[in-house]
Design a protein around this motif. Structure first.
Motif, PDB file in Angstrom:
ATOM      1  N   PHE A   3       0.828  -1.210   0.000  1.00 13.46           N
ATOM      2  CA  PHE A   3       0.000   0.000   0.000  1.00 13.46           C
ATOM      3  C   PHE A   3       0.864   1.263   0.000  1.00 13.46           C
ATOM      4  N   ILE A   4       1.967   1.211   0.733  1.00 16.55           N
ATOM      5  CA  ILE A   4       2.831   2.384   0.811  1.00 16.55           C
ATOM      6  C   ILE A   4       3.428   2.713  -0.556  1.00 16.55           C
ATOM      7  N   ALA A   9       2.891   9.812  -3.615  1.00 17.38           N
ATOM      8  CA  ALA A   9       2.296  11.058  -4.117  1.00 17.38           C
ATOM      9  C   ALA A   9       2.206  11.047  -5.645  1.00 17.38           C
ATOM     10  N   ASP A  10       3.273  10.572  -6.287  1.00 21.22           N
ATOM     11  CA  ASP A  10       3.279  10.546  -7.759  1.00 21.22           C
ATOM     12  C   ASP A  10       2.184   9.630  -8.297  1.00 21.22           C
ATOM     13  N   HIS A  11       2.018   8.469  -7.675  1.00 20.04           N
ATOM     14  CA  HIS A  11       0.996   7.537  -8.124  1.00 20.04           C
ATOM     15  C   HIS A  11      -0.403   8.103  -7.913  1.00 20.04           C
ATOM     16  N   LEU A  12      -0.628   8.720  -6.768  1.00 15.38           N
ATOM     17  CA  LEU A  12      -1.943   9.279  -6.471  1.00 15.38           C
ATOM     18  C   LEU A  12      -2.291  10.418  -7.432  1.00 15.38           C
TER      19      LEU A  12
END
Length: 234
Positions: A3-4, A9-12
């Protein structure tokens, strides 16, 4: 499951960009399909000779084709006859064509649901066909059509995911790119996009239920009402 790593941030941000494209395509398709489907539904309801039969043939043909085939056709087949569309435009065109056919039936059914007695009373009172349609039929029919139209819009939003087949950079497409980086990202990523779809569609579902309840209550209160030229302003 990581999950981490999946929720960096980039993926989100990458997923949210895809989700914004999903919403953009859905909103534009909703507006266009509503306008086109509404016009077709009204024209079919009017039973204009020849035109009604042609529209019926077109609508029934589209409704009985898979949306995926229509997406393939707009992006891969149209260039063969000189019509080349960008990926986003092709997706919007395919969704609009398919949903307009569906919505036209909702509109036509809504118009046909209005009691003939009201129409006959309006015509005998001196209203023209267009005035009867504008003041008597459409206002009541629109209220009855709202819940199924909202439900159709929910289906349209979910159907945008099919555009992944032509590499539209929408939510599902971006999720697949993230999943390609690591198999451990698959479950976290799909859980997140499932949540995004759920939040939007559940909100629309609640809206549809509220509108349906309001329509049922209003119908019960006005069950004995008869629309006439005298109460058009009521």
């Amino acid at each position: 499951m990581d999950f981490i790593g999946a929720y960096t941030a980039d993926h989100l941000i990458f997923l949210l960009k895809g989700f914004l494209i999903t919403l953009e395509v859905a909103i534009i398709s909703i507006i266009l399909s509503f306008l086109i489907g509404g016009a077709i539904g009204i024209l079919r309801y009017a039973k204009i000779p020849v035109l009604s039969q042609v529209l019926m043939l077109v609508v029934e043909t589209i409704r009985n084709l898979p949306l995926l085939l229509i997406i393939f056709f707009t992006y891969f087949a149209l260039p063969e006859i000189g019509i080349k569309l960008e990926i986003k435009t092709a997706a919007i065109a395919a969704l609009t064509i398919f949903e307009a056919a569906m919505l036209s039936e909702i509109v036509r059914s809504g118009l046909l649901s209005i009691e003939k007695g009201q129409i006959e009373a309006a015509r005998s009172s001196g209203l023209t066909y267009m005035q009867t349609l504008q003041y008597i039929v459409l206002p009541q029919a629109l209220r009855r059509m709202v819940p199924p139209i909202v439900s159709q819009f929910i289906s349209l939003l979910k159907d945008t995911s099919l555009a992944v087949i032509i590499a539209l950079p929408e939510l599902m497409h971006n999720a697949q790119i993230i999943n390609g980086q690591s198999i451990n990202y698959t479950i976290p990523t799909f859980l997140l996009i499932a949540l995004l779809y759920f939040l939007v569609n559940f909100t629309l579902s609640l809206l549809a239920k509220q509108l349906e309840t309001a329509q049922t209550d209003k119908k019960a209160k006005s069950k004995t009402s008869v629309y006439t030229p005298q109460n058009l302003q009521a």
